[in-house]
Structures are given as C-alpha cells and as structure tokens.
Design a protein around this motif. Structure first.
Motif, mmCIF file in Angstrom:
data_model
loop_
_atom_site.group_PDB
_atom_site.id
_atom_site.type_symbol
_atom_site.label_atom_id
_atom_site.label_comp_id
_atom_site.label_asym_id
_atom_site.label_seq_id
_atom_site.Cartn_x
_atom_site.Cartn_y
_atom_site.Cartn_z
ATOM 1 N N MET A 106 1.053 -1.178 0.031
ATOM 2 C CA MET A 106 -0.273 0.180 0.017
ATOM 3 C C MET A 106 0.618 1.135 0.217
ATOM 4 O O MET A 106 1.975 1.324 0.936
ATOM 5 C CB MET A 106 -0.638 0.170 1.020
ATOM 6 N N ALA A 107 0.551 2.566 -1.269
ATOM 7 C CA ALA A 107 0.745 3.489 -0.896
ATOM 8 C C ALA A 107 0.662 4.866 0.429
ATOM 9 O O ALA A 107 -0.010 4.059 0.758
ATOM 10 C CB ALA A 107 0.390 4.537 -1.934
ATOM 11 N N LEU B 273 -3.903 5.770 4.650
ATOM 12 C CA LEU B 273 -5.134 7.097 5.675
ATOM 13 C C LEU B 273 -5.689 6.584 5.261
ATOM 14 O O LEU B 273 -6.769 6.535 6.361
ATOM 15 C CB LEU B 273 -4.356 8.287 4.527
ATOM 16 N N ALA B 274 -6.559 6.067 3.553
ATOM 17 C CA ALA B 274 -8.236 6.298 3.597
ATOM 18 C C ALA B 274 -7.869 4.437 4.265
ATOM 19 O O ALA B 274 -9.467 4.918 4.947
ATOM 20 C CB ALA B 274 -8.225 5.841 1.582
ATOM 21 N N LEU B 275 -7.754 3.422 4.732
ATOM 22 C CA LEU B 275 -7.850 2.473 5.164
ATOM 23 C C LEU B 275 -8.645 2.625 6.330
ATOM 24 O O LEU B 275 -8.941 1.988 7.410
ATOM 25 C CB LEU B 275 -6.585 1.158 5.384
ATOM 26 N N VAL B 276 -7.119 3.464 7.355
ATOM 27 C CA VAL B 276 -7.094 3.591 8.639
ATOM 28 C C VAL B 276 -8.892 4.392 9.182
ATOM 29 O O VAL B 276 -9.192 4.661 9.585
ATOM 30 C CB VAL B 276 -5.844 4.102 9.109
ATOM 31 N N PRO C 253 7.921 -4.665 -8.612
ATOM 32 C CA PRO C 253 6.233 -5.638 -9.594
ATOM 33 C C PRO C 253 4.691 -4.704 -10.018
ATOM 34 O O PRO C 253 3.792 -4.839 -10.402
ATOM 35 C CB PRO C 253 6.079 -6.860 -9.983
ATOM 36 N N LEU C 254 5.109 -4.023 -8.205
ATOM 37 C CA LEU C 254 3.517 -3.525 -7.475
ATOM 38 C C LEU C 254 3.692 -2.513 -7.758
ATOM 39 O O LEU C 254 2.999 -1.534 -7.453
ATOM 40 C CB LEU C 254 3.830 -3.895 -5.848
ATOM 41 N N LEU C 255 4.722 -1.543 -8.802
ATOM 42 C CA LEU C 255 4.168 -0.092 -9.073
ATOM 43 C C LEU C 255 2.537 -0.027 -9.428
ATOM 44 O O LEU C 255 2.669 1.527 -9.176
ATOM 45 C CB LEU C 255 4.776 0.093 -10.107
ATOM 46 N N VAL C 256 2.132 -0.414 -10.553
ATOM 47 C CA VAL C 256 1.498 -0.312 -10.885
ATOM 48 C C VAL C 256 -0.291 0.039 -10.089
ATOM 49 O O VAL C 256 -0.741 0.661 -9.975
ATOM 50 C CB VAL C 256 0.796 -0.820 -12.331
ATOM 51 N N PRO C 257 -0.010 -1.195 -9.130
ATOM 52 C CA PRO C 257 -1.766 -1.461 -7.775
ATOM 53 C C PRO C 257 -0.482 -0.300 -6.982
ATOM 54 O O PRO C 257 -2.069 -0.522 -6.118
ATOM 55 C CB PRO C 257 -1.076 -2.265 -7.928
ATOM 56 N N MET C 258 0.498 -0.145 -6.548
ATOM 57 C CA MET C 258 0.291 1.777 -5.333
ATOM 58 C C MET C 258 0.137 2.341 -6.412
ATOM 59 O O MET C 258 -0.201 3.403 -5.370
ATOM 60 C CB MET C 258 1.844 1.200 -4.936
ATOM 61 N N ALA D 78 -7.091 3.044 -3.237
ATOM 62 C CA ALA D 78 -7.359 3.610 -2.277
ATOM 63 C C ALA D 78 -8.933 3.182 -2.221
ATOM 64 O O ALA D 78 -9.471 2.004 -1.322
ATOM 65 C CB ALA D 78 -7.420 4.069 -1.754
ATOM 66 N N ALA D 79 -10.058 2.653 -3.118
ATOM 67 C CA ALA D 79 -11.340 2.247 -2.818
ATOM 68 C C ALA D 79 -11.237 0.822 -3.062
ATOM 69 O O ALA D 79 -11.988 0.394 -2.329
ATOM 70 C CB ALA D 79 -11.320 2.909 -4.077
ATOM 71 N N GLY D 80 -9.995 0.435 -3.910
ATOM 72 C CA GLY D 80 -9.734 -1.387 -3.822
ATOM 73 C C GLY D 80 -10.059 -2.206 -2.394
ATOM 74 O O GLY D 80 -10.261 -2.963 -2.326
ATOM 75 N N GLU D 81 -8.795 -1.237 -2.126
ATOM 76 C CA GLU D 81 -8.050 -2.007 -0.911
ATOM 77 C C GLU D 81 -8.951 -1.478 0.324
ATOM 78 O O GLU D 81 -9.403 -2.572 1.238
ATOM 79 C CB GLU D 81 -6.710 -0.983 -0.535
#
Length: 443
Positions: free
Chosen positions: A105-106, A111-114, A166-171, A177-180
């Motif tokens: 997670m970036a 922040l969004a998840l908390v 390899p996680l650059l795009v999803p981060m 944020a909405a997805g996580e």
C-alpha cells in the motif's frame, strides 16, 4: 398511408411530444424540477478521520477548535523554496492497519483504510456480518501514489528495468484506495474513485447519496484521501504560485480570508463517512449523527486552475444543494468554506457567500488548521460539519484576526463560537472548475 409515411408521421409526433416535454421542464420553476429529490435525506452514521490535527475524531475536533495551524518545516522538503507543510505525524499507519498487507500500500491508501475502519466501527457495523453485496465504497483521490512513481522512476534511471517494483502500478493508481478499502471491508457493491481535484472527497459523498437513493446499496463508505507531500509535487504547486511562501513562519502561512494571504499550505490526510438510508438506521436501532439532505455539483468551464471570479459557477452547485434540501438561502445557519487562503479562491467564495447569503451565516475554514489536503479536503470538512452540528460549536479560522472590509463575512476567529446550528452548507472547489456543495442538517 405508406410505411415510410407512417414512420415519418410517428417520428414527427414523437419529436413534438419531446419538444413539449422540454418546454414544460424549461418553464417549470426550478424547484419543481427537483421536487422528487427534496427530502431524500440520508443518515451519516459513522465518521473516520486522519489529519494533521489528529488521527481520530476526538483529537481532530480538539485540534480544529484550537485554531492553531499544524504547518511545520518538513525534512523531506529541505532546500526547496517552500519547505513546510501539514503532515500527518501522530499515528503509525502500519501499526494501525496491522498484518502483512501494508507492504503493498502507498501512503494515501493507508490513510484511507485507517479512516474507513474508524468510520465503520463508529457506525456500529461489523463487516464480517453485513451483506457485502449491498455495501459500496466511493473514495475520491486526486493524484495517487506519486511518491512510489517518483521512486521507481529513479530506480529505472539508475539501475535499469529489473529494479522497478512489480507492485508499482497497483500502488500508484488513484483507485487503489477504493479497492483496498473494499477488500478490507468485504464490500462487494460498487467501488468508485471519482477524481474532481480538490472537490473529490465531496464528490464521493454526493455519489454515495445517489447510490443509496437509487437502491444500489444499503450502506456506502465514502470520502477522500491524499498524500503527496513530495518534493516534486510541492515544487509543482509552488511553481504555479499556489503555495504560501512564508517559510520564516510556517504556522502563520495558512490564513483563509485574511487580507495578506498569499497561498495555501499543502496537507495530507483522509476522512470517511458511513452513509445509510434513515429507515435502515431506524430498523437496526443505529445512531444518526447528521443528515445529508442535498448535494449539488457544477462546472465553471472557465479556466484550468482559476475559479470563475464572480462565483456564478459555484453558486449553481450551492443552489442545487439547497433545492434538494428544500431550503431557502436564508435558512442556512453556517457555511463551512473551501477557504484555501489563495487570492483568487477566497475572493470568489466571498462574493458567492455575500450574494447568496446576505443574512451573514457564520463561516469557518478548516484549511487554516490542517492545510489543503487536496482530494481529502471535502471529506475532512464534511466530518467537521457533522461535528459542528453535534456540538453546537463553530471552530475558528486559524491565523485570522479580523476580516478585511472588502470581505463582508461573519468569520469565526480566535476561539470557537457556540451556536445552535441546524443547517450547514459545505463548499468544495477544484482545479478544472469542479464545484460541489453538500447540505447537512442536525439529526
């Protein structure tokens, strides 16, 4: 009559009917056209907030009511013309989230998840027990994981393709944020990531209301998140002249509606609201903290970054929110202003408030304390609005001793003002000419 003639006659008849319908809509009072939406209130049942003023509801409210700016110099910005900002530094995000998933997670996602977890717990929901297919997530993010992008661009330049994560795009992508949040909450309903620049958080709340009103969802977790306190982004905003340059005194730099304001101070944060239909809250014996009774949107279509000077575009959004709420302008007790501390925005917003609300409702502007959190701003200010309704207390605008004579506003300054607030309009405006107004009333 031939088939072709019959077809032409039918088409002409349909055209006349459509034209009559358009004329009827045009001639009808604007309120009548929106009457079906009046009274379509939804309940705010949960709040979650992570800001420079505090990483939970209580500390945020205490910090906001103190009227003291959170701006400070930041080590990561050292050496830049603008080396200060309003960071979130009162919470260990990784510890607050827990588990192994934090590595993917970036910062804006964390922040969004908390904030989302806080809001859901505050609403009294247990994601393990709800019908996830009826739960939606709408989370506005303006930029996304820019720090991850910059870091990987350096890796590519220095060490070649194999060094890129390899996680650059999803981060990096803003909808991460909405997805996580949806993954964490088991929310299988619509998951959306509206981008309307600094109005994104308010846009998300407006969309959430629509999802409930159209019966696509029973519960929506909505808000905004942003974290772009990086040298590149801060420099970009500074180069366009948007930021305050008071490096000698960062704590006094964010000063909405002050005569000597010179730009905004960058902040970061997230805020989330849980929204439900009133009947559903009553059925589960839940608590309604406030009611969202109107949400209006418009576009200036004027300039890529500057607001329409007279505020007519923004006024359309406010008037639409009022029509949906069933209020006249004179029934508004309080305005939570966008109040960026920039020359153009504050002048435009002052013209708008003075023209539409000549009865001078109280005005506050949270950005004096927490800075401009970009996409998170509208959601953070929605939380502040709900708390104002609950506490009967209007927080002061930081760094504002008095309003210039040119600004005929009843700004709350120096200390909180006790007021029995029943109705509030919260303004959010963004680059691109995006305008959103949310109308809340006390539960």
């Amino acid at each position: 009559m031939s088939q072709s003639a019959d077809t032409r006659t039918g088409a002409a008849s349909r055209d006349r009917a459509a034209e009559s319908a358009r004329a009827a809509r045009h001639l009808a009072p604007r309120g009548a056209r929106h009457r079906s939406r009046a009274g379509a209130a939804v309940a705010v049942t949960g709040l979650g907030v992570v800001t420079p003023a505090g990483a939970d509801e209580h500390s945020f409210w205490t910090g906001l009511c103190s009227g003291r700016s959170t701006a400070r110099r930041c080590e990561e910005l050292a050496g830049l013309p603008v080396d200060f900002a309003c960071p979130v530094d009162s919470v260990d995000l990784d510890a607050a989230i827990g588990g192994r998933s934090v590595w993917r997670m970036a910062r804006f996602v964390k922040l969004a998840l908390v904030a989302a977890r806080q809001a859901v717990a505050d609403a009294g929901h247990d994601p393990a027990r709800w019908d996830g297919g009826r739960v939606g997530v709408v989370l506005g993010v303006g930029v996304g994981g820019v720090s991850v992008l910059v870091d990987n661009a350096r890796r590519l330049a220095d060490d070649g393709p194999d060094a890129v994560s390899p996680l650059l795009v999803p981060m990096m992508i803003p909808n991460a944020a909405a997805g996580e949040v949806a993954i964490a909450l088991g929310a299988h309903g619509p998951s959306l990531a509206p981008v309307t620049a600094c109005a994104s958080g308010a846009t998300a709340i407006s969309i959430a209301r629509d999802l409930l009103d159209s019966d696509q969802c029973d519960i929506v977790v909505a808000g905004g998140a942003e974290s772009v306190l990086t040298p590149l982004v801060v420099t970009a905003f500074a180069r366009m002249g948007a930021l305050s340059t008071r490096s000698d005194d960062p704590a006094s730099a964010s000063r909405p509606f002050a005569a000597d304001r010179d730009g905004f101070v960058m902040g970061e944060g997230a805020a989330m609201l849980v929204l439900e239909r009133e009947a559903d809250v009553t059925a589960r014996s839940g608590r309604t903290r406030a009611l969202l009774v109107g949400a209006g949107s418009s576009t200036d279509a004027y300039h890529p970054t500057a607001p329409e000077p007279d505020g007519r575009g923004a006024q359309r959004a406010v008037e639409d929110a009022l029509r949906q709420a069933g209020w006249t302008p004179g029934e508004v007790d309080h305005v939570n202003a966008h109040g960026t501390s920039t020359l153009l925005n504050d002048a435009m917003e002052t013209a708008l408030i003075g023209r539409l609300f000549p009865h001078a409702p109280t005005v506050t502007a949270p950005k004096g304390v927490v800075g401009h959190t970009l996409a998170a701003a509208g959601a953070i200010e929605a939380v502040a609005t709900v708390l104002t309704l609950e506490h009967g207390l209007v927080p002061p605008i930081a760094n504002l001793d008095s309003v210039t004579d040119a600004f005929e506003l009843d700004c709350v300054v120096k200390e909180p003002r006790g007021q029995c607030v029943e109705t509030v309009v919260s303004h959010s405006f963004g680059f691109g000419g995006h305008n959103v107004a949310l109308a809340f009333r006390r539960a």
